[in-house]
Motif scaffolding. Structure first.
Motif, mmCIF file in Angstrom:
data_model
loop_
_atom_site.group_PDB
_atom_site.id
_atom_site.type_symbol
_atom_site.label_atom_id
_atom_site.label_comp_id
_atom_site.label_asym_id
_atom_site.label_seq_id
_atom_site.Cartn_x
_atom_site.Cartn_y
_atom_site.Cartn_z
ATOM 1 N N GLN A 71 -30.284 22.673 -47.375
ATOM 2 C CA GLN A 71 -29.487 22.226 -46.236
ATOM 3 C C GLN A 71 -28.020 22.639 -46.345
ATOM 4 O OE1 GLN A 71 -30.425 20.897 -43.459
ATOM 5 N NE2 GLN A 71 -32.536 20.247 -43.840
ATOM 6 N N ASP A 72 -27.556 22.888 -47.559
ATOM 7 C CA ASP A 72 -26.159 23.281 -47.763
ATOM 8 C C ASP A 72 -25.973 24.796 -47.739
ATOM 9 O OD1 ASP A 72 -25.345 20.601 -48.061
ATOM 10 O OD2 ASP A 72 -25.965 20.614 -50.175
ATOM 11 N N GLY A 73 -27.066 25.537 -47.572
ATOM 12 C CA GLY A 73 -26.975 26.988 -47.541
ATOM 13 C C GLY A 73 -27.089 27.643 -48.901
ATOM 14 N N THR A 74 -27.430 26.879 -49.931
ATOM 15 C CA THR A 74 -27.594 27.433 -51.273
ATOM 16 C C THR A 74 -28.975 28.065 -51.410
ATOM 17 O OG1 THR A 74 -26.129 25.747 -52.187
ATOM 18 C CG2 THR A 74 -27.569 26.920 -53.741
ATOM 19 N N GLU A 122 -39.924 27.727 -54.090
ATOM 20 C CA GLU A 122 -39.433 26.479 -53.497
ATOM 21 C C GLU A 122 -39.356 26.604 -51.983
ATOM 22 O OE1 GLU A 122 -36.147 24.408 -55.031
ATOM 23 O OE2 GLU A 122 -36.557 24.906 -57.137
ATOM 24 N N VAL A 123 -39.650 25.500 -51.297
ATOM 25 C CA VAL A 123 -39.641 25.468 -49.838
ATOM 26 C C VAL A 123 -38.251 25.125 -49.331
ATOM 27 C CG1 VAL A 123 -40.589 24.354 -47.778
ATOM 28 C CG2 VAL A 123 -42.068 24.818 -49.754
ATOM 29 N N GLY A 124 -37.771 25.919 -48.383
ATOM 30 C CA GLY A 124 -36.474 25.664 -47.792
ATOM 31 C C GLY A 124 -36.361 26.312 -46.432
ATOM 32 N N LEU A 125 -35.170 26.314 -45.890
ATOM 33 C CA LEU A 125 -34.925 26.889 -44.568
ATOM 34 C C LEU A 125 -34.808 28.406 -44.664
ATOM 35 C CD1 LEU A 125 -32.247 24.307 -43.428
ATOM 36 C CD2 LEU A 125 -34.556 24.512 -42.489
ATOM 37 N N LEU A 126 -35.310 29.079 -43.651
ATOM 38 C CA LEU A 126 -35.270 30.534 -43.613
ATOM 39 C C LEU A 126 -33.993 31.016 -42.941
ATOM 40 C CD1 LEU A 126 -36.788 33.255 -44.053
ATOM 41 C CD2 LEU A 126 -37.654 32.976 -41.713
ATOM 42 N N VAL A 152 -28.877 34.418 -38.809
ATOM 43 C CA VAL A 152 -29.336 33.259 -38.046
ATOM 44 C C VAL A 152 -30.020 32.295 -39.007
ATOM 45 C CG1 VAL A 152 -31.496 34.440 -37.394
ATOM 46 C CG2 VAL A 152 -30.737 32.461 -36.100
ATOM 47 N N ARG A 153 -29.622 31.037 -38.957
ATOM 48 C CA ARG A 153 -30.252 29.985 -39.766
ATOM 49 C C ARG A 153 -31.324 29.323 -38.915
ATOM 50 N NH1 ARG A 153 -28.264 26.026 -43.395
ATOM 51 N NH2 ARG A 153 -26.958 27.677 -44.261
#
Length: 516
Positions: free
Chosen positions: A350-353, A359-363, A390-391
């Motif tokens: 969530q912080d952009g790291t 590991e599952v995270g945002l693309l 683009v987040r």
């Protein structure tokens, strides 16, 4: 200074310049349209749009059934430097009123399918300069007959001096979590996507014939059927009727396409169709899948039934087209594939790291095709776009080989027994059951606790019974952690879908509340 570039001259006129004017560009119920014929029609329509007052940078809203007129109008607007925006032909009038107000289109192009609802919408929106009507009957003030104006228009047209950086295309978000927003895209986007995806991944060829399952208002289908093929002098198929399994089977038999542009919903219906085993799909060298993640079990059912390689990918309106994809000859069922050439992808928290593999995270996607932002929504644009990055709100994991696996939307996660659960994981499991055609999972609160509830569409010939529901819960329990097994299963005739064919989770949650 930005490099000169015009989408229409590159993808249509260049075919004439390079001696391909006699080749087939489009196949429709009316017959075959050559590149020379299409180029002439594009010029005539472009002159009509200019005569109606459309200037560079102004929007042209296309609400047409699929056909030559749709394609020619799209390229005509591009050739004069206007901005194209397209909408589905079966929306209610209130939705058309929204798009009329939002786009402030100078000209709206309609046909008998959309005319009456667009008239009603124009009354609500209070602003439409011109309705250009294809296949017109009796017209009203402010409405112009497409065929008459086009027949009288010159067949030559000087292209607008546009550049790669000029805004040329609006692609709408699906609107599954709110009102659709336009992603504002530069003229370079289709060219970059053609080079990176159509050539770099699919290896699109001059002898390809492309059949799209979704309608052309959906950029995924339009580009693959009426833009990417034009980059190599290949042909696309366009048909006006609603897409059904029977229509797709018929068009494959009639025209023997080499590429089928598909979505998981239709793939599931094709596999389950009683006549599936009788179909000859040997003409297809590949089938693309996008719009939603393709469950591995559905992928295996497709392979067993048809034996046509599926090249699954994922893209978005925010980044124009596909940016992660499997490759022909290197497909992993259950994975969306690897990054398309020209793009970079990161999995972040969530912080952009950036997160490590597994590991599952945002693309996050970076590339030249990323939109400048959402029209008239600076706050959402600032949250989503960061230069050419683009987040997304999509959850993914990347493995050591660079393959990306979809884990649902961040805003769809359910907290069950204190653990975050992705509905897509349960859905992809359920679809593996022989009696399941489609399914979707939502969170349902019981005595303050969230439990998964599954909506299941049984395959044709199967009746949803308490016994089947129990069997499906046990099927999931045997393959996933016990807390992921649906607390309840409800059988339905169909699932709510957006106009792009994606599961409409907002509508599904409303249905869930209604049935509670």
């Amino acid at each position: 200074m930005s490099e000169p570039f015009n989408v229409a001259t590159h993808f249509v006129d260049r075919n004439l310049d390079e001696g391909r004017g006699d080749r087939t560009a489009l196949i429709t119920p009316a017959g075959r349209t050559s590149y020379a014929e299409l180029a002439g029609l594009v010029n005539r329509v472009g002159n009509v749009l200019r005569e109606l007052g459309v200037q560079r940078g102004q929007r042209v809203l296309i609400a047409l059934s699929d056909g030559v007129e749709f394609v020619a109008t799209w390229y005509a607007a591009q050739k004069i430097g206007a901005v194209t925006a397209e909408v589905y032909t079966f929306l209610p009038a209130k939705d058309y009123a929204y798009f009329l107000s939002y786009t402030e289109a100078e000209v709206v192009v309609v046909d008998p399918v959309t005319l009456d609802r667009m008239r009603e919408a124009a009354g609500k929106a209070g602003r439409v300069r011109h309705l250009l009507v294809v296949g017109a009957g009796e017209l009203r003030p402010g409405e112009r007959d497409f065929a008459t104006l086009v027949a009288d228009a010159p067949a030559t047209l000087e292209p607008a001096p546009t550049t790669r950086e000029d805004i040329a295309i609006w692609k709408f978000t699906t609107g599954s979590t709110g009102a659709p927003k336009a992603c504002v895209l530069p003229a370079r986007a289709p060219l970059v996507s053609f080079d990176s995806y159509a050539r770099g991944v699919l290896d699109i060829r001059a002898d390809d014939i492309v059949l799209p399952v979704p309608k052309l208002f959906f950029g995924y289908a339009r580009d693959l059927a009426a833009l990417f093929p034009f980059g190599v002098g290949a042909a696309g198929i366009a048909f006006p009727e609603r897409t059904t399994v029977e229509v797709i089977f018929r068009l494959i038999a009639e025209h023997r396409p080499t590429i089928l542009v598909n979505v998981p919903t239709m793939m599931s219906a094709m596999v389950a169709h009683p006549a599936a085993a009788e179909q000859d799909l040997s003409c297809l060298r590949l089938c693309t899948s996008a719009g939603e993640a393709l469950p591995a079990e559905l992928h295996r059912k497709w392979d067993k039934t048809f034996g046509v390689e599926v090249v699954e990918g994922i893209g978005s309106s925010e980044a124009y087209h596909i940016y992660i994809s499997n490759r022909p000859g290197n497909v992993r069922p259950g994975s969306c594939g690897q990054v398309v050439p020209g793009y970079t992808a990161r999995i972040v928290d969530q912080d952009g790291t950036q997160l490590p593999d597994g590991e599952v995270g945002l693309l996050e996607i970076t590339g030249e095709t990323v939109a400048a932002g959402y029209w008239a929504d600076p706050d959402k644009s600032a949250r989503t776009f960061h230069g050419n990055t683009v987040r997304s709100g999509d959850l993914f994991a990347r493995d050591a080989d660079g393959f990306f696996t979809y884990h649902g939307r961040a805003d769809d996660l359910l907290k069950v027994s204190g653990v975050w659960v992705a509905p897509s994981e349960i859905e992809h499991c359920l679809i593996g059951h022989a009696d399941v055609l489609e399914c979707a999972v939502v969170g349902h609160e019981i005595e303050g606790l969230v439990r998964p509830r599954a909506f299941v569409v049984p395959r044709p010939g199967v009746t949803g019974t308490p016994e089947l529901a129990a069997a499906l819960r046990e099927y999931v329990r045997a393959r996933l952690s016990p807390h992921k097994s649906p607390h309840e299963i409800r059988f339905v005739g169909e699932l709510p879908r957006t106009t792009n064919g994606k599961l409409d989770r907002k509508a599904l949650r409303a249905l869930d509340e209604e049935l509670a």
